[in-house]
Each structure stands twice: as structure tokens, then as C-alpha cells.
Design a protein around this motif. Structure first.
Motif, mmCIF file in Angstrom:
data_model
loop_
_atom_site.group_PDB
_atom_site.id
_atom_site.type_symbol
_atom_site.label_atom_id
_atom_site.label_comp_id
_atom_site.label_asym_id
_atom_site.label_seq_id
_atom_site.Cartn_x
_atom_site.Cartn_y
_atom_site.Cartn_z
ATOM 1 N N UNK A 41 0.811 -1.221 0.000
ATOM 2 C CA UNK A 41 0.000 0.000 0.000
ATOM 3 C C UNK A 41 0.836 1.259 0.000
ATOM 4 N N UNK A 42 1.934 1.255 0.723
ATOM 5 C CA UNK A 42 2.854 2.397 0.716
ATOM 6 C C UNK A 42 3.609 2.366 -0.597
ATOM 7 N N UNK A 43 3.637 3.487 -1.281
ATOM 8 C CA UNK A 43 4.190 3.528 -2.642
ATOM 9 C C UNK A 43 5.598 4.110 -2.682
ATOM 10 N N UNK A 44 6.354 3.645 -3.655
ATOM 11 C CA UNK A 44 7.660 4.229 -3.958
ATOM 12 C C UNK A 44 7.409 5.354 -4.951
ATOM 13 N N UNK A 45 7.691 6.558 -4.524
ATOM 14 C CA UNK A 45 7.524 7.701 -5.410
ATOM 15 C C UNK A 45 8.876 8.210 -5.835
ATOM 16 N N UNK A 46 9.309 9.283 -5.202
ATOM 17 C CA UNK A 46 10.564 9.923 -5.599
ATOM 18 C C UNK A 46 11.793 9.260 -4.993
ATOM 19 N N UNK A 47 11.647 8.575 -3.870
ATOM 20 C CA UNK A 47 12.783 7.975 -3.192
ATOM 21 C C UNK A 47 13.659 8.987 -2.470
ATOM 22 N N UNK A 48 13.203 10.224 -2.401
ATOM 23 C CA UNK A 48 13.973 11.310 -1.789
ATOM 24 C C UNK A 48 13.240 11.977 -0.627
ATOM 25 N N UNK A 49 12.071 11.459 -0.254
ATOM 26 C CA UNK A 49 11.299 12.057 0.830
ATOM 27 C C UNK A 49 10.607 13.350 0.460
ATOM 28 N N UNK A 50 10.421 13.580 -0.827
ATOM 29 C CA UNK A 50 9.838 14.852 -1.257
ATOM 30 C C UNK A 50 8.388 14.745 -1.714
ATOM 31 N N UNK A 51 7.893 13.532 -1.994
ATOM 32 C CA UNK A 51 6.542 13.429 -2.552
ATOM 33 C C UNK A 51 5.516 12.915 -1.546
ATOM 34 N N UNK A 52 5.935 12.170 -0.530
ATOM 35 C CA UNK A 52 5.018 11.683 0.490
ATOM 36 C C UNK A 52 4.261 10.417 0.147
ATOM 37 N N UNK A 53 4.497 9.818 -1.015
ATOM 38 C CA UNK A 53 3.764 8.601 -1.396
ATOM 39 C C UNK A 53 4.047 7.434 -0.445
ATOM 40 N N UNK A 54 5.176 7.499 0.256
ATOM 41 C CA UNK A 54 5.584 6.412 1.145
ATOM 42 C C UNK A 54 5.222 6.667 2.607
ATOM 43 N N UNK A 55 4.430 7.679 2.895
ATOM 44 C CA UNK A 55 4.140 8.062 4.279
ATOM 45 C C UNK A 55 3.480 6.931 5.054
ATOM 46 N N UNK A 56 4.035 6.657 6.233
ATOM 47 C CA UNK A 56 3.463 5.725 7.203
ATOM 48 C C UNK A 56 3.528 6.404 8.566
ATOM 49 N N UNK A 57 2.908 5.797 9.548
ATOM 50 C CA UNK A 57 3.007 6.303 10.914
ATOM 51 C C UNK A 57 3.945 5.397 11.698
ATOM 52 N N UNK A 58 4.892 5.991 12.396
ATOM 53 C CA UNK A 58 5.806 5.260 13.271
ATOM 54 C C UNK A 58 5.593 5.804 14.679
ATOM 55 N N UNK A 59 5.110 4.945 15.563
ATOM 56 C CA UNK A 59 4.737 5.372 16.910
ATOM 57 C C UNK A 59 3.832 6.598 16.856
ATOM 58 N N UNK A 60 2.918 6.613 15.868
ATOM 59 C CA UNK A 60 1.918 7.656 15.733
ATOM 60 C C UNK A 60 2.364 8.899 14.995
#
Length: 173
Positions: A41-60
Motif C-alpha cells: 500500500x505504501x508507494x515508492x515515489x521519488x525515493x527522496x522524501x519529497x513526494x510523500x507517497x511512502x508516508x506511514x506512521x511510526x509510533x503515531x
């Protein structure tokens, strides 16, 4: 030739525990989720942390999983888009349903990252206005331009009568 260093990592993802043995120390959390745990479900977008497609929650907290080394999240609570569904994969959370109701996606590629960022945003309580929602969602890009629909979906959930404390709203996300 030297051997690639490995590490054993235990990830707590969506309420389940996963032991990853001999994981390359350079493995990102995104790659661990997608390639080792088959949670795509979490997507590979830019691979640079700039697009947010990979956003998950870690400890909220919202993080870009493409920038996070899996080894640093040993024994942390990780929530992915798959973990937001209530009562199994077929029951959408109120936030997921709001994205459907407001057509908060077009091609759908960024949607999981948008929803996970919105879940964090709701938990943080940054929903005082449409401008505040836009500001705190600014790390997530939508190349199709569904921004107004995304803001409407988040605003719908923020107005859910569950109390005023951010943690109470989070229970409804």
C-alpha cells in the motif's frame, strides 16, 4: 570481497509482529514493508522524501518510509494504509471513506500516502482551517491535482463529533 552487514529487526506493523532476520542494514523501512512483508500500500515515489507517497506512521508520527532505515524502527509501532481499515480489509476507516466520498484521488498513486499523512495530521490536531490542513499536508504531492478534494475529505473527518482532543479524533480515523 566483504560481506554486506545484516541485522535482525522486529517490526510491529498494523498490530502484528514480524521478525526479519539477516536484513541488510541499508534496507529502508519502505523496502522492508513492500519487499519483505508484502505490504504494498505504501508507494515508492521519488525515493527522496519529497513526494510523500511512502508516508506511514511510526509510533503515531508521520514519516517518509523511503528515508527511514528499517533497523532504526526495531520494536516500533508502524501503521500503514492496510492498518487503517476497520474490521478487516473490506471495512474502510472514516478517513478512507471520506476520501472516497470527496473523490480525494484521481490516479490513486499518492492516495495511501495522502491518507496516512492525513491520519497523522488529525492525530496532531492540525485541522483548525482549510489553510492549516493545506499547510500541514504540504509534504504530500498529488500530480493529478486533487488537493481541494483531499482537504474536503480531511475536514469532513475533523468535524466528526468525537470530542476536541486530538487523540480522541485519532480513534475515529
Amino acid at each position: 570481497m566483504t560481506a554486506t552487514p545484516t541485522v535482525s529487526v522486529t517490526l510491529h506493523v498494523n498490530g502484528e509482529e514480524y521478525a526479519l532476520e539477516e536484513l541488510d542494514t541499508r534496507t529502508t523501512l519502505l523496502d522492508a514493508l513492500r519487499d519483505h512483508l508484502k505490504l504494498t500500500g505504501s508507494k515508492k515515489g521519488c525515493g527522496l522524501g519529497m513526494c510523500g507517497a511512502c508516508t506511514v506512521l511510526a509510533d503515531g508520527r508521520r514519516i517518509n518510509a523511503c528515508l527511514a532505515l528499517a533497523a532504526l524502527y526495531d520494536n516500533k509501532e508502524i501503521t500503514t494504509i492496510e492498518g487503517l481499515a476497520q474490521g478487516g480489509e473490506s471495512a474502510l476507516s472514516p478517513l478512507q471513506q471520506a476520501f472516497v466520498d470527496h473523490d480525494g484521488f484521481q490516479c490513486g498513486y499518492c492516495t495511501s500516502g495522502q491518507i496516512m499523512s492525513a491520519a497523522g495530521l488529525l492525530r496532531e490536531g492540525h485541522t483548525g482551517s482549510a489553510d492549516e490542513i493545506r499547510e500541514f499536508m504540504s509534504g504530500n504531492l498529488c500530480r493529478c491535482g486533487a488537493y481541494s478534494n483531499i482537504v474536503a475529505a480531511i475536514a469532513q473527518v475533523a468535524k466528526t463529533p468525537t470530542g476536541s482532543a486530538p487523540d480522541e479524533k485519532w480513534s475515529e480515523v
